[in-house]
Write a protein that holds these residues in place. Structure first.
Motif, PDB file in Angstrom:
ATOM      1  N   ALA A 137       0.832  -1.209   0.000  1.00  0.00           N
ATOM      2  CA  ALA A 137       0.000   0.000   0.000  1.00  0.00           C
ATOM      3  C   ALA A 137       0.866   1.258   0.000  1.00  0.00           C
ATOM      4  CB  ALA A 137      -0.947  -0.010   1.190  1.00  0.00           C
ATOM      5  N   GLY A 138       1.934   1.251   0.778  1.00  0.00           N
ATOM      6  CA  GLY A 138       2.827   2.408   0.839  1.00  0.00           C
ATOM      7  C   GLY A 138       3.510   2.676  -0.489  1.00  0.00           C
ATOM      8  N   GLU A 139       4.015   1.619  -1.119  1.00  0.00           N
ATOM      9  CA  GLU A 139       4.683   1.796  -2.415  1.00  0.00           C
ATOM     10  C   GLU A 139       3.695   2.236  -3.491  1.00  0.00           C
ATOM     11  OE1 GLU A 139       7.890   1.887  -3.175  1.00  0.00           O
ATOM     12  OE2 GLU A 139       8.315   1.561  -1.051  1.00  0.00           O
ATOM     13  N   LEU A 140       2.489   1.668  -3.467  1.00  0.00           N
ATOM     14  CA  LEU A 140       1.470   2.088  -4.423  1.00  0.00           C
ATOM     15  C   LEU A 140       1.132   3.563  -4.237  1.00  0.00           C
ATOM     16  CD1 LEU A 140      -0.607   1.377  -6.654  1.00  0.00           C
ATOM     17  CD2 LEU A 140      -2.213   0.841  -4.801  1.00  0.00           C
ATOM     18  N   ASP A 141       0.935   3.987  -3.000  1.00  0.00           N
ATOM     19  CA  ASP A 141       0.617   5.396  -2.737  1.00  0.00           C
ATOM     20  C   ASP A 141       1.732   6.319  -3.210  1.00  0.00           C
ATOM     21  OD1 ASP A 141      -1.870   4.849  -1.693  1.00  0.00           O
ATOM     22  OD2 ASP A 141      -1.233   4.971   0.403  1.00  0.00           O
ATOM     23  N   ARG A 142       2.994   5.950  -2.974  1.00  0.00           N
ATOM     24  CA  ARG A 142       4.118   6.782  -3.426  1.00  0.00           C
ATOM     25  C   ARG A 142       4.156   6.853  -4.957  1.00  0.00           C
ATOM     26  NH1 ARG A 142       5.949   5.130   1.480  1.00  0.00           N
ATOM     27  NH2 ARG A 142       6.723   3.064   0.923  1.00  0.00           N
TER      28      ARG A 142
END
Length: 152
Positions: A137-142
């Protein structure tokens, strides 16, 4: 930019994250699989069912991907093909496949396959965890934030 998902082996948690992101960002997300997949009603989410067969879904994803698109997959050869077409590849655990690391990952994959073919027990990946989901989720958001910024 579209998101294509190698959906046959994609964890449910990752699909849920992508469904929420599709609605929030109003971006197209397409799940490609050999089986029927239920998707929430949304003009931004669809699924494509391909015939059964080895790498049929991967072949369809490579046909659909365009430069700048994002593909979600744990399949290293598929990720290599996506990168060769100018796409981005992220695995469900939040790890990026890049031009700098894809050849090494292919080599390790091939070596592990040779060991398994020789009868050596190599084990498999660790079970998918909440930590993996959070990393994804963090990598997708970035990634999506970088996409928004580049459109301005």
């Amino acid at each position: 930019m579209q998101v294509l998902v190698d959906a046959d082996a994609c964890p449910f948690a990752v699909k849920e994250i992508l469904f929420r992101a599709a609605k929030r960002e109003e971006m197209p997300v397409t799940l490609v699989a050999n089986q029927f997949l239920r998707t929430p009603p949304s003009p931004f989410i669809k699924s494509i069912q391909v015939p059964p067969g080895f790498d049929v879904a991967d072949t369809r994803i490579v046909e659909l991907v365009e430069s700048g698109d994002l593909v979600i997959t744990a399949d290293i050869p598929l990720a290599a093909a996506v990168i060769d077409k100018g796409g981005n590849a992220l695995d469900p655990r939040g790890n990026w496949f890049t031009p700098e690391n894809i050849r090494e990952r292919l080599s390790v994959r091939d070596m592990m396959e040779q060991l398994r073919n020789a009868g050596i027990e190599t084990g498999g990946p660790a079970p998918y965890s909440a930590r993996d989901s959070k990393a994804f989720a963090g990598e997708l958001d970035r990634f999506l934030a970088r996409q928004r910024k580049s459109l301005r």
